[in-house]
Design an enzyme around this catalytic site. Structure first.
Site, PDB file in Angstrom:
ATOM      1  N   HIS A 185       0.784  -1.158   0.035  1.00  0.00           N
ATOM      2  CA  HIS A 185       0.007  -0.064  -0.028  1.00  0.00           C
ATOM      3  C   HIS A 185       0.806   1.243   0.101  1.00  0.00           C
ATOM      4  O   HIS A 185       1.985   1.359   0.447  1.00  0.00           O
ATOM      5  CB  HIS A 185      -0.853  -0.144   1.205  1.00  0.00           C
ATOM      6  CG  HIS A 185      -0.509  -0.443   2.548  1.00  0.00           C
ATOM      7  ND1 HIS A 185      -0.407  -1.666   3.259  1.00  0.00           N
ATOM      8  CD2 HIS A 185       0.197   0.294   3.340  1.00  0.00           C
ATOM      9  CE1 HIS A 185      -0.051  -1.823   4.067  1.00  0.00           C
ATOM     10  NE2 HIS A 185       0.736  -0.813   4.289  1.00  0.00           N
ATOM     11  N   ASN A 223      -4.443  12.016  11.547  1.00  0.00           N
ATOM     12  CA  ASN A 223      -3.789  12.477  12.786  1.00  0.00           C
ATOM     13  C   ASN A 223      -4.701  13.330  13.398  1.00  0.00           C
ATOM     14  O   ASN A 223      -5.270  14.314  12.898  1.00  0.00           O
ATOM     15  CB  ASN A 223      -2.573  13.037  12.594  1.00  0.00           C
ATOM     16  CG  ASN A 223      -1.445  12.163  12.040  1.00  0.00           C
ATOM     17  OD1 ASN A 223      -1.200  11.086  12.794  1.00  0.00           O
ATOM     18  ND2 ASN A 223      -0.781  12.282  10.794  1.00  0.00           N
ATOM     19  N   GLU A 239      -3.454   3.372   1.891  1.00  0.00           N
ATOM     20  CA  GLU A 239      -3.716   3.522   3.441  1.00  0.00           C
ATOM     21  C   GLU A 239      -3.848   4.977   3.713  1.00  0.00           C
ATOM     22  O   GLU A 239      -2.806   5.861   3.603  1.00  0.00           O
ATOM     23  CB  GLU A 239      -2.620   3.073   4.260  1.00  0.00           C
ATOM     24  CG  GLU A 239      -2.877   3.007   5.784  1.00  0.00           C
ATOM     25  CD  GLU A 239      -1.653   2.434   6.524  1.00  0.00           C
ATOM     26  OE1 GLU A 239      -0.973   1.428   5.880  1.00  0.00           O
ATOM     27  OE2 GLU A 239      -1.370   2.863   7.501  1.00  0.00           O
ATOM     28  N   GLU A 259      -3.099  10.546 -11.702  1.00  0.00           N
ATOM     29  CA  GLU A 259      -3.213  10.575 -13.260  1.00  0.00           C
ATOM     30  C   GLU A 259      -4.020   9.486 -13.676  1.00  0.00           C
ATOM     31  O   GLU A 259      -3.790   8.440 -13.218  1.00  0.00           O
ATOM     32  CB  GLU A 259      -1.870  10.154 -13.546  1.00  0.00           C
ATOM     33  CG  GLU A 259      -1.417  10.340 -15.133  1.00  0.00           C
ATOM     34  CD  GLU A 259      -0.130   9.727 -15.364  1.00  0.00           C
ATOM     35  OE1 GLU A 259       0.448   9.019 -14.692  1.00  0.00           O
ATOM     36  OE2 GLU A 259       0.469  10.032 -16.575  1.00  0.00           O
ATOM     37  N   ARG A 309      -1.040  11.387   4.317  1.00  0.00           N
ATOM     38  CA  ARG A 309      -1.989  11.897   5.516  1.00  0.00           C
ATOM     39  C   ARG A 309      -3.200  12.677   4.823  1.00  0.00           C
ATOM     40  O   ARG A 309      -2.608  13.400   3.671  1.00  0.00           O
ATOM     41  CB  ARG A 309      -1.090  12.563   6.383  1.00  0.00           C
ATOM     42  CG  ARG A 309       0.034  11.772   6.784  1.00  0.00           C
ATOM     43  CD  ARG A 309       1.101  12.687   7.628  1.00  0.00           C
ATOM     44  NE  ARG A 309       2.096  11.742   8.164  1.00  0.00           N
ATOM     45  CZ  ARG A 309       3.295  11.679   7.447  1.00  0.00           C
ATOM     46  NH1 ARG A 309       3.435  12.364   6.416  1.00  0.00           N
ATOM     47  NH2 ARG A 309       4.105  10.764   7.981  1.00  0.00           N
ATOM     48  N   HIS A 338       2.314  12.115  -8.319  1.00  0.00           N
ATOM     49  CA  HIS A 338       1.189  11.683  -8.440  1.00  0.00           C
ATOM     50  C   HIS A 338       0.909  10.055  -8.101  1.00  0.00           C
ATOM     51  O   HIS A 338       1.651   9.285  -8.138  1.00  0.00           O
ATOM     52  CB  HIS A 338       0.497  11.742  -9.901  1.00  0.00           C
ATOM     53  CG  HIS A 338       1.141  11.338 -11.124  1.00  0.00           C
ATOM     54  ND1 HIS A 338       2.184  12.106 -11.771  1.00  0.00           N
ATOM     55  CD2 HIS A 338       1.311   9.978 -11.501  1.00  0.00           C
ATOM     56  CE1 HIS A 338       2.739  11.190 -12.788  1.00  0.00           C
ATOM     57  NE2 HIS A 338       2.108   9.899 -12.299  1.00  0.00           N
TER      58      HIS A 338
HETATM   59  C1  LIG Z   1       4.068   7.615 -17.899  1.00  0.00           C
HETATM   60  C2  LIG Z   1       3.257   8.346 -17.219  1.00  0.00           C
HETATM   61  O1  LIG Z   1       2.691   7.787 -15.895  1.00  0.00           O
HETATM   62  C3  LIG Z   1       3.398   9.670 -16.686  1.00  0.00           C
HETATM   63  O2  LIG Z   1       3.443  10.053 -15.503  1.00  0.00           O
HETATM   64  S1  LIG Z   1       4.401  10.753 -17.754  1.00  0.00           S
HETATM   65  C4  LIG Z   1       3.179  12.240 -17.452  1.00  0.00           C
HETATM   66  C5  LIG Z   1       4.036  13.424 -17.863  1.00  0.00           C
HETATM   67  N1  LIG Z   1       5.210  13.480 -16.812  1.00  0.00           N
HETATM   68  C6  LIG Z   1       6.046  14.809 -16.768  1.00  0.00           C
HETATM   69  O3  LIG Z   1       5.821  15.716 -17.534  1.00  0.00           O
HETATM   70  C7  LIG Z   1       7.222  14.644 -15.609  1.00  0.00           C
HETATM   71  C8  LIG Z   1       7.773  15.821 -15.506  1.00  0.00           C
HETATM   72  C9  LIG Z   1       7.208  17.107 -14.981  1.00  0.00           C
HETATM   73  N2  LIG Z   1       7.716  18.265 -14.986  1.00  0.00           N
HETATM   74  C10 LIG Z   1       6.760  16.544 -13.704  1.00  0.00           C
HETATM   75  O4  LIG Z   1       7.801  16.945 -12.702  1.00  0.00           O
HETATM   76  O5  LIG Z   1       5.760  16.135 -13.094  1.00  0.00           O
HETATM   77  C11 LIG Z   1       3.266  14.592 -17.576  1.00  0.00           C
HETATM   78  O6  LIG Z   1       2.862  15.091 -16.382  1.00  0.00           O
HETATM   79  N3  LIG Z   1       2.823  15.065 -18.751  1.00  0.00           N
HETATM   80  C12 LIG Z   1       1.916  16.290 -18.739  1.00  0.00           C
HETATM   81  C13 LIG Z   1       0.920  16.135 -19.765  1.00  0.00           C
HETATM   82  O7  LIG Z   1       0.156  17.072 -19.984  1.00  0.00           O
HETATM   83  O8  LIG Z   1       1.303  15.512 -20.750  1.00  0.00           O
HETATM   84 ZN   LIG Z   2       2.529   8.601 -14.201  1.00  0.00          ZN
END
Ligand SMILES: C[C@@H](O)C(=O)SC[C@H](NC(=O)CC[C@H](N)C(=O)O)C(=O)NCC(=O)O
Ligand SMILES: [Zn+2]
Length: 376
Positions: free
Chosen positions: A117, A172, A168, A234, A121, A186
């Protein structure tokens, strides 16, 4: 194709991948030989040059000793059920000491590990439970209140804890707001239709921060939403998967250092690494199983950014292990900082150990047998 999960009402469930039939914890987990604990008492017949060894289960003491490079001379005599005294000529090392990194990696690879898990918080358990069940299609799996320690937990996910990676939540007493910081990225949820999922979330009053569409620099359709505390989720468009809760994304200041740590100290596999020069970041997916079937740790490196404020909201990932003592030794040997010595938790009594990775991200290892007992 919409597959309402049995545990969520059809009206509110996201179009999540079908949940697999959930197997109970393998019987072998319950029959694992227990290991003696360092310092476990043994019959005191040795002279002062001989240090007692709290060794592994008698049935496997030599192989285990070999595995951990425990060097001892003279005859080791079995005494009692789980400890062995070396002969008086014996020069022994603590059995739990892993002498070299190869042995530590052996253990990390041999251990029965699974991401159990992710812990973080929240300011209001019921508010988060309502959002996760009504907007994200999760099921409330269990709750527990620990008044002695002034905290309560709620476990939510897309299937039972004995076979699924779950959330999980920690409340607190009296704390209703946390700082998520800049290092936490995320959680990832795999859904079969991101647009429909977003429509449902919007209809329930959820906050969408990035509309559905291909990820920048790629093809996978994603969207981002935020939960009531501001944690980002995400939504990732993916076919049927047994593990809808599929990612924890953390930002790191040195990707190769982090990959090396999670491979060597945690026994994880580098599942995928992708550089995105156009958007100046690189990601690495680490885990104990294939990315489309198990939860992964997504490490993100933004070009030139070596440190992040971690806030005080995100806590840790919990991983199952057959022996918190050996696991702690293996982590220490590979440069991890043990922040909680292996041993039982207060009140709950589940054996854990905790550590920090090179970026300061915390993980907790939980004894598999104790964890299975928690679920009974
Ligand atoms: C592979 C998939 O699970 C992802 O999370 S990639 C998504 C992508 N990630 C980033 O850009 C990482 C760098 C960013 N500067 C950060 O620190 O989060 C993302 O968030 N893309 C945004 C979009 O609109 O595509
Ligand atoms: Zn991702």
């Amino acid at each position: 194709m919409v597959r309402a999960l049995a545990m969520a009402t059809a009206a509110s469930s996201l179009q999540l991948a079908s949940a697999r039939h959930v197997a109970r914890p393998p019987a072998s987990l319950r029959a694992l030989p227990t290991t003696a604990r360092p310092g476990a008492s043994a019959s005191a017949s040795a002279d002062n040059t001989t240090r007692r060894l709290a060794l592994f289960h008698i049935g496997s003491v030599i192989p285990q000793a070999h595995l951990f490079g425990t060097k001892f001379h003279g005859l080791a005599r079995a005494e009692g059920s789980s400890s062995v005294e070396a002969g008086t000529a014996g020069v022994v090392a603590q059995a739990s000491t892993i002498v070299d990194q190869d042995c530590a990696l052996d253990w990390a690879k041999k251990d029965r590990r699974r991401m159990l898990h992710v812990v973080y918080r929240v300011g209001d358990l019921d508010r988060t439970i309502k959002f996760y069940t009504e907007c994200l299609g999760m099921k409330l799996l269990r709750k527990r209140d620990i008044p002695e320690e002034k905290y309560a937990n709620a476990f939510l996910g897309y299937g039972p804890e004995d076979s699924h990676f779950v959330i999980e939540l920690t409340y607190n007493y009296g704390v209703n707001k946390y700082d998520i910081g800049a290092g936490f990225g995320h959680f990832g949820i795999a859904v079969e239709d991101v647009s429909k999922a977003v429509e449902l979330i919007k209809a329930k009053g959820g906050k969408v921060t990035r509309e559905p569409g291909p990820v920048k620099g790629g093809k996978t359709v994603i969207a981002f939403i935020e939960d009531p505390d501001g944690y980002k989720f995400e939504l990732i468009e993916r076919g049927p998967t047994p593990e809808p809760l599929c990612q924890v994304m953390l930002r790191v200041g040195d990707l190769d250092r982090a990959i090396n740590f999670y491979e060597k100290a945690f026994g994880m596999e580098l599942l995928r690494k992708r550089d995105n020069p156009e958007y100046k970041y690189t990601i690495a997916m680490m885990g104990y199983g294939p990315e489309d079937k198990s939860a992964v740790l997504e490490l993100t490196y933004n070009y030139g950014v070596t440190e992040y404020d971690k806030g005080n909201a995100y806590a840790q990932i919990a991983i199952g292990t057959d022996d918190v003592y050996k696991t702690a030794e293996a982590i220490r040997l590979n440069g991890g900082k043990i922040t909680r010595e292996p041993g039982p938790l207060p009140v709950i009594n589940t054996k854990i150990t905790a550590c920090l990775d090179p970026d300061g991200w915390k993980s907790v290892f939980v004894d598999n047998i104790d964890f299975a007992k928690e679920l009974e």
